[in-house]
Design a protein around this motif. Sequence first.
Motif, PDB file in Angstrom:
ATOM      1  N   PHE A   1      41.867  -6.948 -31.757  1.00 17.89           N
ATOM      2  CA  PHE A   1      42.739  -6.852 -30.583  1.00 17.89           C
ATOM      3  C   PHE A   1      42.162  -5.871 -29.568  1.00 17.89           C
ATOM      4  N   ASP A   2      41.339  -4.953 -30.035  1.00 21.28           N
ATOM      5  CA  ASP A   2      40.759  -3.941 -29.151  1.00 21.28           C
ATOM      6  C   ASP A   2      39.263  -4.174 -28.909  1.00 21.28           C
ATOM      7  N   ARG A   3      38.851  -5.435 -29.023  1.00 23.38           N
ATOM      8  CA  ARG A   3      37.417  -5.736 -28.877  1.00 23.38           C
ATOM      9  C   ARG A   3      36.902  -5.276 -27.516  1.00 23.38           C
ATOM     10  N   LEU A   4      35.597  -5.028 -27.475  1.00 25.66           N
ATOM     11  CA  LEU A   4      34.954  -4.604 -26.242  1.00 25.66           C
ATOM     12  C   LEU A   4      34.072  -5.729 -25.707  1.00 25.66           C
ATOM     13  N   THR A   5      33.898  -5.736 -24.414  1.00 25.70           N
ATOM     14  CA  THR A   5      32.977  -6.692 -23.800  1.00 25.70           C
ATOM     15  C   THR A   5      31.557  -6.158 -23.949  1.00 25.70           C
ATOM     16  N   ALA A   6      30.593  -7.029 -23.693  1.00 24.51           N
ATOM     17  CA  ALA A   6      29.192  -6.597 -23.727  1.00 24.51           C
ATOM     18  C   ALA A   6      28.963  -5.484 -22.708  1.00 24.51           C
ATOM     19  N   ALA A   7      29.622  -5.581 -21.564  1.00 23.11           N
ATOM     20  CA  ALA A   7      29.479  -4.538 -20.540  1.00 23.11           C
ATOM     21  C   ALA A   7      30.017  -3.192 -21.039  1.00 23.11           C
ATOM     22  N   ASP A   8      31.148  -3.229 -21.748  1.00 28.20           N
ATOM     23  CA  ASP A   8      31.721  -1.992 -22.300  1.00 28.20           C
ATOM     24  C   ASP A   8      30.786  -1.377 -23.341  1.00 28.20           C
ATOM     25  N   ILE A   9      30.255  -2.229 -24.210  1.00 29.28           N
ATOM     26  CA  ILE A   9      29.333  -1.754 -25.252  1.00 29.28           C
ATOM     27  C   ILE A   9      28.076  -1.186 -24.603  1.00 29.28           C
ATOM     28  N   ALA A  10      27.569  -1.876 -23.595  1.00 24.26           N
ATOM     29  CA  ALA A  10      26.367  -1.417 -22.895  1.00 24.26           C
ATOM     30  C   ALA A  10      26.592  -0.035 -22.285  1.00 24.26           C
ATOM     31  N   GLU A  11      27.758   0.148 -21.688  1.00 29.06           N
ATOM     32  CA  GLU A  11      28.058   1.444 -21.073  1.00 29.06           C
ATOM     33  C   GLU A  11      28.104   2.554 -22.127  1.00 29.06           C
ATOM     34  N   ARG A  12      28.761   2.290 -23.248  1.00 27.80           N
ATOM     35  CA  ARG A  12      28.871   3.304 -24.305  1.00 27.80           C
ATOM     36  C   ARG A  12      27.520   3.655 -24.905  1.00 27.80           C
ATOM     37  N   ALA A  13      26.662   2.651 -25.080  1.00 24.55           N
ATOM     38  CA  ALA A  13      25.371   2.867 -25.743  1.00 24.55           C
ATOM     39  C   ALA A  13      24.241   3.159 -24.764  1.00 24.55           C
ATOM     40  N   GLU A  14      24.549   3.139 -23.473  1.00 25.46           N
ATOM     41  CA  GLU A  14      23.546   3.347 -22.432  1.00 25.46           C
ATOM     42  C   GLU A  14      22.450   2.280 -22.491  1.00 25.46           C
ATOM     43  N   TRP A  15      22.898   1.018 -22.630  1.00 24.50           N
ATOM     44  CA  TRP A  15      22.024  -0.148 -22.641  1.00 24.50           C
ATOM     45  C   TRP A  15      22.309  -0.976 -21.398  1.00 24.50           C
ATOM     46  N   THR A  16      21.460  -1.980 -21.165  1.00 24.90           N
ATOM     47  CA  THR A  16      21.804  -2.982 -20.157  1.00 24.90           C
ATOM     48  C   THR A  16      22.776  -3.960 -20.814  1.00 24.90           C
ATOM     49  N   GLU A  17      23.496  -4.698 -20.005  1.00 22.58           N
ATOM     50  CA  GLU A  17      24.440  -5.664 -20.566  1.00 22.58           C
ATOM     51  C   GLU A  17      23.708  -6.760 -21.341  1.00 22.58           C
ATOM     52  N   ASP A  18      22.566  -7.213 -20.836  1.00 17.09           N
ATOM     53  CA  ASP A  18      21.788  -8.229 -21.554  1.00 17.09           C
ATOM     54  C   ASP A  18      21.339  -7.729 -22.915  1.00 17.09           C
ATOM     55  N   TYR A  19      20.900  -6.475 -22.972  1.00 17.12           N
ATOM     56  CA  TYR A  19      20.475  -5.906 -24.248  1.00 17.12           C
ATOM     57  C   TYR A  19      21.669  -5.785 -25.196  1.00 17.12           C
ATOM     58  N   ALA A  20      22.819  -5.409 -24.678  1.00 11.70           N
ATOM     59  CA  ALA A  20      24.027  -5.309 -25.507  1.00 11.70           C
ATOM     60  C   ALA A  20      24.356  -6.666 -26.118  1.00 11.70           C
ATOM     61  N   LYS A  21      24.232  -7.738 -25.329  1.00  7.35           N
ATOM     62  CA  LYS A  21      24.491  -9.083 -25.864  1.00  7.35           C
ATOM     63  C   LYS A  21      23.524  -9.419 -26.990  1.00  7.35           C
ATOM     64  N   LYS A  22      22.258  -9.058 -26.810  1.00 13.39           N
ATOM     65  CA  LYS A  22      21.263  -9.325 -27.858  1.00 13.39           C
ATOM     66  C   LYS A  22      21.557  -8.511 -29.114  1.00 13.39           C
ATOM     67  N   MET A  23      21.986  -7.269 -28.918  1.00 11.11           N
ATOM     68  CA  MET A  23      22.316  -6.431 -30.075  1.00 11.11           C
ATOM     69  C   MET A  23      23.550  -6.958 -30.801  1.00 11.11           C
ATOM     70  N   VAL A  24      24.529  -7.465 -30.066  1.00  8.08           N
ATOM     71  CA  VAL A  24      25.706  -8.057 -30.697  1.00  8.08           C
ATOM     72  C   VAL A  24      25.284  -9.244 -31.557  1.00  8.08           C
ATOM     73  N   GLU A  25      24.434 -10.094 -31.029  1.00 11.17           N
ATOM     74  CA  GLU A  25      23.953 -11.252 -31.805  1.00 11.17           C
ATOM     75  C   GLU A  25      23.136 -10.810 -33.011  1.00 11.17           C
ATOM     76  N   PHE A  26      22.281  -9.830 -32.829  1.00 13.58           N
ATOM     77  CA  PHE A  26      21.490  -9.296 -33.936  1.00 13.58           C
ATOM     78  C   PHE A  26      22.417  -8.737 -35.011  1.00 13.58           C
ATOM     79  N   GLY A  27      23.437  -8.001 -34.590  1.00  8.09           N
ATOM     80  CA  GLY A  27      24.402  -7.456 -35.540  1.00  8.09           C
ATOM     81  C   GLY A  27      25.168  -8.548 -36.274  1.00  8.09           C
TER      82      GLY A  27
END
Length: 123
Positions: free
Chosen positions: A79-105
């Motif tokens: 219910f509290d999921r984050l978007t790729a943009a939110d994850i990117a901001e927290r991890a100091e990544w680009t949004e594209d990299y966050a999407k790739k990391m989500v898929e890798f995970g």
Amino acid sequence: MAEPSPRRNEPRLRPAPLLFEPAEAAADPEHFFDLESIDDPRALLTRATDLTQAFRAAADRAMEFQAVAAAQLADPRRFDRLTAADIAERAEWTEDYAKKMVEFGRDLLRGTDPEGRRAVDPH
């Protein structure tokens, strides 16, 4: 930030022990895991190589945990999921990299690597 580069078919290297340094030594910018005190170049090369391998293994392992955490945070069942943009901001990544990391995970959590081979358990 480098792209995830899983090496699922290779055994994990056992890293050299990383010894914690006293605060006085850590404050000295010339001090680094006591390497500066090793006079024998053979011993210096051996210890520096051990440390390099340990840091690489630690970085690879930490990146796997980052990917797993990113996948868990992006899980649509949360219910509290984050978007790729939110994850990117927290991890100091680009949004594209966050999407790739989500898929890798997600691949790690499923127990496969991105090429569909059986992966090593990230836990």
